[in-house]
Design a protein around this motif. Structure first.
Motif, PDB file in Angstrom:
ATOM      1  N   LYS A  20       0.810  -1.222   0.000  1.00  0.00           N
ATOM      2  CA  LYS A  20       0.000   0.000   0.000  1.00  0.00           C
ATOM      3  C   LYS A  20       0.843   1.271   0.000  1.00  0.00           C
ATOM      4  CE  LYS A  20      -3.869  -2.098  -0.256  1.00  0.00           C
ATOM      5  NZ  LYS A  20      -4.700  -1.988  -1.427  1.00  0.00           N
ATOM      6  N   ASN A  21       2.159   1.163   0.129  1.00  0.00           N
ATOM      7  CA  ASN A  21       3.108   2.204  -0.249  1.00  0.00           C
ATOM      8  C   ASN A  21       2.895   3.565   0.414  1.00  0.00           C
ATOM      9  OD1 ASN A  21       5.344   2.913  -1.774  1.00  0.00           O
ATOM     10  ND2 ASN A  21       4.146   3.514  -3.545  1.00  0.00           N
ATOM     11  N   MET A  22       2.575   3.591   1.689  1.00  0.00           N
ATOM     12  CA  MET A  22       2.267   4.850   2.369  1.00  0.00           C
ATOM     13  C   MET A  22       3.421   5.848   2.352  1.00  0.00           C
ATOM     14  SD  MET A  22       1.263   5.527   6.341  1.00  0.00           S
ATOM     15  CE  MET A  22       2.944   5.533   6.912  1.00  0.00           C
ATOM     16  N   PHE A  23       4.625   5.405   2.688  1.00  0.00           N
ATOM     17  CA  PHE A  23       5.731   6.333   2.873  1.00  0.00           C
ATOM     18  C   PHE A  23       6.144   7.037   1.584  1.00  0.00           C
ATOM     19  CE2 PHE A  23       6.139   3.246   6.373  1.00  0.00           C
ATOM     20  CZ  PHE A  23       5.960   4.116   7.437  1.00  0.00           C
ATOM     21  N   ALA A  24       6.213   6.327   0.477  1.00  0.00           N
ATOM     22  CA  ALA A  24       6.585   6.956  -0.797  1.00  0.00           C
ATOM     23  C   ALA A  24       5.536   7.967  -1.240  1.00  0.00           C
ATOM     24  CB  ALA A  24       6.785   5.900  -1.878  1.00  0.00           C
ATOM     25  N   GLN A  25       4.272   7.631  -1.057  1.00  0.00           N
ATOM     26  CA  GLN A  25       3.210   8.558  -1.458  1.00  0.00           C
ATOM     27  C   GLN A  25       3.200   9.795  -0.559  1.00  0.00           C
ATOM     28  OE1 GLN A  25      -0.594   6.584  -2.990  1.00  0.00           O
ATOM     29  NE2 GLN A  25       0.247   5.042  -1.585  1.00  0.00           N
ATOM     30  N   LEU A  26       3.328   9.590   0.732  1.00  0.00           N
ATOM     31  CA  LEU A  26       3.309  10.698   1.675  1.00  0.00           C
ATOM     32  C   LEU A  26       4.493  11.636   1.446  1.00  0.00           C
ATOM     33  CD1 LEU A  26       1.760  11.859   4.068  1.00  0.00           C
ATOM     34  CD2 LEU A  26       2.987  10.295   5.562  1.00  0.00           C
ATOM     35  N   SER A  27       5.666  11.081   1.239  1.00  0.00           N
ATOM     36  CA  SER A  27       6.847  11.934   1.060  1.00  0.00           C
ATOM     37  C   SER A  27       6.893  12.626  -0.292  1.00  0.00           C
ATOM     38  CB  SER A  27       8.127  11.140   1.315  1.00  0.00           C
ATOM     39  OG  SER A  27       8.249  10.069   0.425  1.00  0.00           O
ATOM     40  N   ALA A  28       6.059  12.225  -1.239  1.00  0.00           N
ATOM     41  CA  ALA A  28       5.990  12.938  -2.526  1.00  0.00           C
ATOM     42  C   ALA A  28       5.626  14.405  -2.309  1.00  0.00           C
ATOM     43  CB  ALA A  28       4.974  12.268  -3.453  1.00  0.00           C
ATOM     44  N   ALA A  29       4.913  14.708  -1.231  1.00  0.00           N
ATOM     45  CA  ALA A  29       4.523  16.091  -0.937  1.00  0.00           C
ATOM     46  C   ALA A  29       5.740  16.998  -0.798  1.00  0.00           C
ATOM     47  CB  ALA A  29       3.681  16.132   0.334  1.00  0.00           C
ATOM     48  N   LYS A  30       6.867  16.469  -0.365  1.00  0.00           N
ATOM     49  CA  LYS A  30       8.081  17.270  -0.184  1.00  0.00           C
ATOM     50  C   LYS A  30       8.706  17.707  -1.503  1.00  0.00           C
ATOM     51  CE  LYS A  30       9.655  18.369   3.096  1.00  0.00           C
ATOM     52  NZ  LYS A  30       9.370  19.581   3.891  1.00  0.00           N
ATOM     53  N   PHE A  31       8.419  17.006  -2.585  1.00  0.00           N
ATOM     54  CA  PHE A  31       9.026  17.322  -3.872  1.00  0.00           C
ATOM     55  C   PHE A  31       8.188  18.272  -4.722  1.00  0.00           C
ATOM     56  CE2 PHE A  31      11.049  13.270  -2.783  1.00  0.00           C
ATOM     57  CZ  PHE A  31      12.385  13.587  -2.996  1.00  0.00           C
ATOM     58  N   LEU A  32       6.993  18.603  -4.274  1.00  0.00           N
ATOM     59  CA  LEU A  32       6.103  19.443  -5.079  1.00  0.00           C
ATOM     60  C   LEU A  32       6.528  20.901  -5.049  1.00  0.00           C
ATOM     61  CD1 LEU A  32       2.697  17.842  -4.064  1.00  0.00           C
ATOM     62  CD2 LEU A  32       3.918  17.575  -6.226  1.00  0.00           C
ATOM     63  N   LYS A  33       6.297  21.598  -6.147  1.00  0.00           N
ATOM     64  CA  LYS A  33       6.654  23.007  -6.243  1.00  0.00           C
ATOM     65  C   LYS A  33       5.563  23.924  -5.692  1.00  0.00           C
ATOM     66  CE  LYS A  33       5.104  23.258 -11.039  1.00  0.00           C
ATOM     67  NZ  LYS A  33       5.555  23.457 -12.418  1.00  0.00           N
ATOM     68  N   TYR A  34       4.457  23.352  -5.247  1.00  0.00           N
ATOM     69  CA  TYR A  34       3.338  24.151  -4.773  1.00  0.00           C
ATOM     70  C   TYR A  34       3.534  24.560  -3.312  1.00  0.00           C
ATOM     71  CZ  TYR A  34       1.484  21.858  -8.900  1.00  0.00           C
ATOM     72  OH  TYR A  34       1.331  21.381 -10.169  1.00  0.00           O
ATOM     73  N   ASP A  35       2.970  25.718  -2.973  1.00  0.00           N
ATOM     74  CA  ASP A  35       3.005  26.186  -1.590  1.00  0.00           C
ATOM     75  C   ASP A  35       1.854  25.573  -0.804  1.00  0.00           C
ATOM     76  OD1 ASP A  35       5.192  27.884  -2.041  1.00  0.00           O
ATOM     77  OD2 ASP A  35       3.890  29.499  -2.753  1.00  0.00           O
ATOM     78  N   ASN A  36       2.045  25.487   0.491  1.00  0.00           N
ATOM     79  CA  ASN A  36       1.002  25.066   1.424  1.00  0.00           C
ATOM     80  C   ASN A  36       0.360  23.725   1.038  1.00  0.00           C
ATOM     81  OD1 ASN A  36      -0.363  25.365   3.810  1.00  0.00           O
ATOM     82  ND2 ASN A  36      -1.906  26.748   2.984  1.00  0.00           N
ATOM     83  N   VAL A  37       1.187  22.721   0.850  1.00  0.00           N
ATOM     84  CA  VAL A  37       0.713  21.376   0.515  1.00  0.00           C
ATOM     85  C   VAL A  37       0.201  20.697   1.792  1.00  0.00           C
ATOM     86  CG1 VAL A  37       1.379  19.097  -0.349  1.00  0.00           C
ATOM     87  CG2 VAL A  37       2.311  21.160  -1.419  1.00  0.00           C
ATOM     88  N   VAL A  38      -0.986  20.119   1.698  1.00  0.00           N
ATOM     89  CA  VAL A  38      -1.593  19.394   2.802  1.00  0.00           C
ATOM     90  C   VAL A  38      -1.986  18.014   2.288  1.00  0.00           C
ATOM     91  CG1 VAL A  38      -3.513  19.315   4.446  1.00  0.00           C
ATOM     92  CG2 VAL A  38      -2.506  21.515   3.806  1.00  0.00           C
ATOM     93  N   VAL A  39      -1.593  16.981   3.024  1.00  0.00           N
ATOM     94  CA  VAL A  39      -1.998  15.622   2.675  1.00  0.00           C
ATOM     95  C   VAL A  39      -3.160  15.241   3.587  1.00  0.00           C
ATOM     96  CG1 VAL A  39      -1.313  13.194   2.558  1.00  0.00           C
ATOM     97  CG2 VAL A  39       0.330  14.995   1.944  1.00  0.00           C
ATOM     98  N   ASP A  40      -4.280  14.891   2.982  1.00  0.00           N
ATOM     99  CA  ASP A  40      -5.453  14.418   3.713  1.00  0.00           C
ATOM    100  C   ASP A  40      -5.426  12.903   3.681  1.00  0.00           C
ATOM    101  OD1 ASP A  40      -8.030  14.783   5.035  1.00  0.00           O
ATOM    102  OD2 ASP A  40      -8.877  13.922   3.205  1.00  0.00           O
ATOM    103  N   MET A  41      -5.392  12.283   4.854  1.00  0.00           N
ATOM    104  CA  MET A  41      -5.235  10.828   4.916  1.00  0.00           C
ATOM    105  C   MET A  41      -6.299  10.201   5.806  1.00  0.00           C
ATOM    106  SD  MET A  41      -1.740   8.846   5.800  1.00  0.00           S
ATOM    107  CE  MET A  41      -1.669   7.072   5.852  1.00  0.00           C
ATOM    108  N   VAL A  42      -6.928   9.164   5.280  1.00  0.00           N
ATOM    109  CA  VAL A  42      -7.918   8.388   6.041  1.00  0.00           C
ATOM    110  C   VAL A  42      -7.684   6.918   5.715  1.00  0.00           C
ATOM    111  CG1 VAL A  42     -10.371   7.916   6.386  1.00  0.00           C
ATOM    112  CG2 VAL A  42      -9.623  10.259   5.923  1.00  0.00           C
ATOM    113  N   PRO A  43      -7.497   6.064   6.696  1.00  0.00           N
ATOM    114  CA  PRO A  43      -7.324   6.395   8.105  1.00  0.00           C
ATOM    115  C   PRO A  43      -5.884   6.787   8.403  1.00  0.00           C
ATOM    116  CG  PRO A  43      -7.394   4.015   7.871  1.00  0.00           C
ATOM    117  CD  PRO A  43      -7.605   4.611   6.497  1.00  0.00           C
ATOM    118  N   LEU A  44      -5.736   7.747   9.299  1.00  0.00           N
ATOM    119  CA  LEU A  44      -4.421   8.130   9.811  1.00  0.00           C
ATOM    120  C   LEU A  44      -3.946   7.066  10.792  1.00  0.00           C
ATOM    121  CD1 LEU A  44      -4.796  11.910  10.734  1.00  0.00           C
ATOM    122  CD2 LEU A  44      -3.157  10.939   9.144  1.00  0.00           C
ATOM    123  N   ASN A  45      -2.646   6.890  10.882  1.00  0.00           N
ATOM    124  CA  ASN A  45      -2.110   6.010  11.920  1.00  0.00           C
ATOM    125  C   ASN A  45      -0.881   6.678  12.535  1.00  0.00           C
ATOM    126  OD1 ASN A  45       0.264   5.283  10.412  1.00  0.00           O
ATOM    127  ND2 ASN A  45      -0.971   3.809   9.266  1.00  0.00           N
TER     128      ASN A  45
END
Length: 187
Positions: free
Chosen positions: A35-60
């Motif tokens: 289910k590859n959580m860590f690679a998907q979540l850390s993709a947010a760090k490479f984005l050029k956009y400001d104020n990136v928010v990851v919405d995750m359900v369910p959080l753990n």
């Protein structure tokens, strides 16, 4: 290789905070490598956009700790929610992710598109292969956060085109699905 889709009526909700670039990450797990959580979540760090928010359900707790260590803004709920509510939530994001190692006929991307939010996927299913959508949606290396981020940006920058291509794909898929059901019933 057809996908049969049966949807309940979902209300499309507007994005609440237009100053955020919201990424949905659903059904990702830290205790299941597929289910590859860590690679998907850390993709947010490479984005050029400001104020990136990851919405995750369910959080753990692993996701919360990882996001904190990586300085990724994380939103979400710590328990599963009814499917209809999850799909409504998908519609409030700019992009959703379902980049797993284990899907052969994924519903999450189709549900995401049903609320006009593109969904980035891995290359392990047939849905968008050999179509123009493949270039915008399918990540070639599911383990690469940078590849996931690049696909997010390409898709988002072409969002209207992607939504149009999806509508064309979906129309053809529905037609083929109806024909397959008809042939099956005639057997």
């Amino acid at each position: 290789s057809l996908i049969f889709i049966f949807f309940v009526k979902i209300k499309k909700l507007k994005k609440q905070n237009k100053d955020e670039f919201r990424i949905g990450l659903y059904a990702a797990k830290s205790d299941d490598w597929r289910k590859n959580m860590f690679a998907q979540l850390s993709a947010a760090k490479f984005l050029k956009y400001d104020n990136v928010v990851v919405d995750m359900v369910p959080l753990n707790s692993d996701a919360i700790a990882f996001a904190k260590n990586m300085n990724i803004k994380l939103d979400g709920l710590d328990k599963p929610i009814p499917r209809e509510k999850l799909i409504e939530r998908m519609g409030q994001n700019d992009i959703n992710l379902y980049v797993t190692f284990s899907e052969c006929s994924p519903m999450a991307p189709l549900e995401s598109f049903s609320v006009d939010t593109p969904c980035i996927v891995g290359n392990n299913h047939h849905c968008f292969k050999n179509t123009k959508l493949q270039d915008y949606l399918m990540v070639n290396n599911e383990a690469s956060s940078k590849s996931i981020a690049e696909k997010i940006e390409k898709c988002y920058e072409n969002k209207e085109k992607v939504l149009k291509l999806y509508k064309e794909w979906n129309k053809e898929n529905n037609k083929n699905s109806k024909e397959a059901v008809k042939k099956f019933l005639e057997m």
